[in-house]
Motif scaffolding. Structure first.
Motif, PDB file in Angstrom:
ATOM      1  N   HIS A 134       0.831  -1.211   0.000  1.00 18.93           N
ATOM      2  CA  HIS A 134       0.000   0.000   0.000  1.00 18.93           C
ATOM      3  C   HIS A 134       0.868   1.264   0.000  1.00 18.93           C
ATOM      4  CE1 HIS A 134       0.910   0.856   4.209  1.00 18.93           C
ATOM      5  NE2 HIS A 134       0.713  -0.424   4.476  1.00 18.93           N
ATOM      6  N   GLY A 135       0.233   2.392  -0.232  1.00 13.87           N
ATOM      7  CA  GLY A 135       0.968   3.647  -0.354  1.00 13.87           C
ATOM      8  C   GLY A 135       1.057   4.471   0.910  1.00 13.87           C
ATOM      9  N   PHE A 136       0.634   3.928   2.051  1.00 19.83           N
ATOM     10  CA  PHE A 136       0.648   4.681   3.309  1.00 19.83           C
ATOM     11  C   PHE A 136       1.999   4.495   4.006  1.00 19.83           C
ATOM     12  CE2 PHE A 136      -3.419   5.363   2.021  1.00 19.83           C
ATOM     13  CZ  PHE A 136      -4.342   5.794   2.964  1.00 19.83           C
ATOM     14  N   ILE A 137       2.981   5.205   3.518  1.00 17.66           N
ATOM     15  CA  ILE A 137       4.334   5.133   4.078  1.00 17.66           C
ATOM     16  C   ILE A 137       4.530   6.348   4.991  1.00 17.66           C
ATOM     17  CG2 ILE A 137       6.792   5.008   3.535  1.00 17.66           C
ATOM     18  CD1 ILE A 137       5.128   2.636   2.543  1.00 17.66           C
ATOM     19  N   LYS A 138       4.617   6.108   6.292  1.00 23.87           N
ATOM     20  CA  LYS A 138       4.630   7.218   7.250  1.00 23.87           C
ATOM     21  C   LYS A 138       6.012   7.538   7.817  1.00 23.87           C
ATOM     22  CE  LYS A 138      -0.162   6.460   8.671  1.00 23.87           C
ATOM     23  NZ  LYS A 138      -1.096   6.187   9.799  1.00 23.87           N
ATOM     24  N   THR A 139       6.886   6.561   7.888  1.00 18.49           N
ATOM     25  CA  THR A 139       8.190   6.788   8.501  1.00 18.49           C
ATOM     26  C   THR A 139       9.303   6.330   7.563  1.00 18.49           C
ATOM     27  OG1 THR A 139       8.332   4.601   9.535  1.00 18.49           O
ATOM     28  CG2 THR A 139       7.171   6.333  10.773  1.00 18.49           C
ATOM     29  N   GLN A 140      10.530   6.733   7.892  1.00 16.38           N
ATOM     30  CA  GLN A 140      11.683   6.294   7.104  1.00 16.38           C
ATOM     31  C   GLN A 140      11.854   4.778   7.207  1.00 16.38           C
ATOM     32  OE1 GLN A 140      13.575   8.291   4.998  1.00 16.38           O
ATOM     33  NE2 GLN A 140      14.231   6.256   4.336  1.00 16.38           N
ATOM     34  N   ALA A 141      11.536   4.246   8.368  1.00 17.15           N
ATOM     35  CA  ALA A 141      11.632   2.794   8.556  1.00 17.15           C
ATOM     36  C   ALA A 141      10.655   2.066   7.629  1.00 17.15           C
ATOM     37  CB  ALA A 141      11.347   2.425  10.006  1.00 17.15           C
ATOM     38  N   ASP A 142       9.441   2.636   7.487  1.00 19.85           N
ATOM     39  CA  ASP A 142       8.449   2.063   6.566  1.00 19.85           C
ATOM     40  C   ASP A 142       8.991   2.049   5.142  1.00 19.85           C
ATOM     41  OD1 ASP A 142       6.632   1.747   8.625  1.00 19.85           O
ATOM     42  OD2 ASP A 142       5.527   3.590   8.176  1.00 19.85           O
ATOM     43  N   GLU A 143       9.596   3.180   4.760  1.00 15.19           N
ATOM     44  CA  GLU A 143      10.107   3.286   3.395  1.00 15.19           C
ATOM     45  C   GLU A 143      11.285   2.345   3.163  1.00 15.19           C
ATOM     46  OE1 GLU A 143       9.676   6.547   0.549  1.00 15.19           O
ATOM     47  OE2 GLU A 143      11.651   7.144   1.294  1.00 15.19           O
ATOM     48  N   ASP A 144      12.157   2.247   4.146  1.00  9.10           N
ATOM     49  CA  ASP A 144      13.302   1.331   4.024  1.00  9.10           C
ATOM     50  C   ASP A 144      12.834  -0.110   3.845  1.00  9.10           C
ATOM     51  OD1 ASP A 144      15.003   3.476   4.297  1.00  9.10           O
ATOM     52  OD2 ASP A 144      15.422   3.131   6.433  1.00  9.10           O
ATOM     53  N   GLN A 145      11.813  -0.472   4.606  1.00  9.09           N
ATOM     54  CA  GLN A 145      11.267  -1.827   4.518  1.00  9.09           C
ATOM     55  C   GLN A 145      10.640  -2.066   3.141  1.00  9.09           C
ATOM     56  OE1 GLN A 145       8.149  -2.700   7.354  1.00  9.09           O
ATOM     57  NE2 GLN A 145       8.513  -4.897   7.256  1.00  9.09           N
ATOM     58  N   LEU A 146       9.930  -1.048   2.644  1.00 13.70           N
ATOM     59  CA  LEU A 146       9.319  -1.143   1.317  1.00 13.70           C
ATOM     60  C   LEU A 146      10.380  -1.318   0.234  1.00 13.70           C
ATOM     61  CD1 LEU A 146       7.080  -0.736  -0.861  1.00 13.70           C
ATOM     62  CD2 LEU A 146       7.494   1.731  -0.621  1.00 13.70           C
ATOM     63  N   LEU A 147      11.417  -0.494   0.280  1.00 12.63           N
ATOM     64  CA  LEU A 147      12.480  -0.560  -0.729  1.00 12.63           C
ATOM     65  C   LEU A 147      13.169  -1.924  -0.714  1.00 12.63           C
ATOM     66  CD1 LEU A 147      14.014   3.009  -0.275  1.00 12.63           C
ATOM     67  CD2 LEU A 147      12.552   2.229  -2.142  1.00 12.63           C
ATOM     68  N   GLN A 148      13.345  -2.472   0.481  1.00  8.49           N
ATOM     69  CA  GLN A 148      13.954  -3.793   0.596  1.00  8.49           C
ATOM     70  C   GLN A 148      13.041  -4.858  -0.021  1.00  8.49           C
ATOM     71  OE1 GLN A 148      15.086  -4.931   4.578  1.00  8.49           O
ATOM     72  NE2 GLN A 148      15.700  -6.998   3.978  1.00  8.49           N
ATOM     73  N   GLN A 149      11.742  -4.730   0.251  1.00  7.53           N
ATOM     74  CA  GLN A 149      10.781  -5.692  -0.298  1.00  7.53           C
ATOM     75  C   GLN A 149      10.796  -5.655  -1.831  1.00  7.53           C
ATOM     76  OE1 GLN A 149       6.702  -5.113   0.983  1.00  7.53           O
ATOM     77  NE2 GLN A 149       5.911  -6.587  -0.513  1.00  7.53           N
TER      78      GLN A 149
END
Length: 242
Positions: A134-149
Motif C-alpha cells: 500500500h501507499g501509506f508510508i509514514k516513517t523512514q523505517a516504513d520506506e526502508d522496509q518497502l524498498l527492501q521488499q
C-alpha cells in the motif's frame, strides 16, 4: 518525435509504441521512467520547476488525458492517441501473462494493490505479480522496509499508484537505487482494477469525456478540474506567440 506542450515534451506514441518501449527497456535492463501525463500536471509544472524537470528527464512521456490530445492538435503536432496509465497497465498485464515479466504494485490505500493483483490473476492465469504494498508510508523505517521488499522481489516493472505528481517525485528519488527497468506512475488505476471505483463507460472514454464521469462520481475533484480551462488558455496564448 515529441510535441512540446508548455515546456513539457510529450512523445507522439501510441499504445503499441509504448509497449515496445517497455519491452526494449526490460531487454536493456537499465532503469527507465515512464510518465503518463495529463493537462493538470502540465499546468502544475508551470509553477513547479522541479516537476517540469522530472517531466523533461523522463524516458517516455505518454499523452494521458483529453487536454493533452487537444493541445497537441492545437499546436499542429497531434499525438496518435491517448495512452493512459490504466490502459497501459492493462496492456502490460496482458503482455506479462505471455512473457513472464515480473510486476510489483505499490500504492493506493491498504489492501487495494493486493485486490487489484488478485483481479488481474483471475483474467491472466500466468501473470507474475511478485509483490504488492500500500501507499501509506509514514516513517523512514516504513520506506526502508518497502524498498527492501521491492529489491528482493526483483520486478521488471514497478507500477506506482500514489497519484500525480507524488508518484513522479517518488520514482525520480528511488529509480536509480532500485535499478528496476521500467517504473510507471499509474494514478488511481489500482482502485479501478480492484473494483473499488468504476471507470467511465467505453463510449465516454472514446469521446474523451472520462474526466466528466470522474467529476460526476467525485465532485470534490472540481477544484482540480479548474486547471483544465487555465491550461487551455495558456496553450491558446502560446499558439498566438508562435
Amino acid at each position: 518525435m515529441k510535441v512540446n506542450i508548455l515546456g513539457a515534451p510529450v512523445d507522439r506514441v501510441d499504445m503499441e509504441g509504448a509497449l515496445h518501449f517497455v519491452e526494449k527497456a526490460i531487454t536493456e535492463n537499465k532503469p527507465k521512467h515512464i510518465i503518463t501525463l495529463n493537462a493538470e500536471i502540465i499546468y502544475q509544472a508551470q509553477s513547479e520547476t522541479e516537476l517540469m524537470e522530472i517531466i523533461n528527464q523522463a524516458d517516455l512521456v505518454t499523452p494521458d488525458g483529453a487536454g493533452v490530445v487537444w493541445a497537441s492538435k492545437e499546436l499542429g503536432n497531434p499525438v496518435p492517441e491517448r495512452v493512459t496509465g490504466i490502459d497501459l497497465l492493462q496492456e502490460i498485464a496482458k503482455k506479462a501473462n505471455a512473457t513472464g515479466w515480473r510486476l510489483f504494485f505499490f500504492g493506493a490505500a491498504p489492501g487495494v494493490a493486493a485486490e487489484a493483483a488478485e483481479k488481474l490473476k483471475e483474467s491472466y492465469s500466468n501473470i507474475n505479480i511478485v509483490g504488492t504494498h500500500h501507499g501509506f508510508i509514514k516513517t523512514q523505517a516504513d520506506e526502508d522496509q518497502l524498498l527492501q521488499q521491492i529489491s528482493e522481489a526483483k520486478p521488471h516493472i514497478l507500477l506506482v499508484a500514489l497519484g500525480a505528481p507524488r508518484q513522479e517525485y517518488w520514482i525520480k528519488k528511488h529509480k536509480e537505487k532500485l535499478g528496476i527497468p521500467v517504473n510507471i506512475g499509474v494514478g488511481g488505476s489500482f482502485d479501478v482494477i480492484s473494483g473499488r471505483i468504476d471507470r467511465a463507460p467505453k463510449w465516454m472514454q472514446k469521446v474523451q469525456l472520462e474526466w466528466l464521469y470522474r467529476l460526476i462520481k467525485e465532485p470534490t475533484r472540481f477544484k482540480r478540474m479548474l486547471a483544465l480551462p487555465k491550461f487551455m488558455g495558456l496553450v491558446k496564448k502560446s499558439t498566438k506567440k508562435s
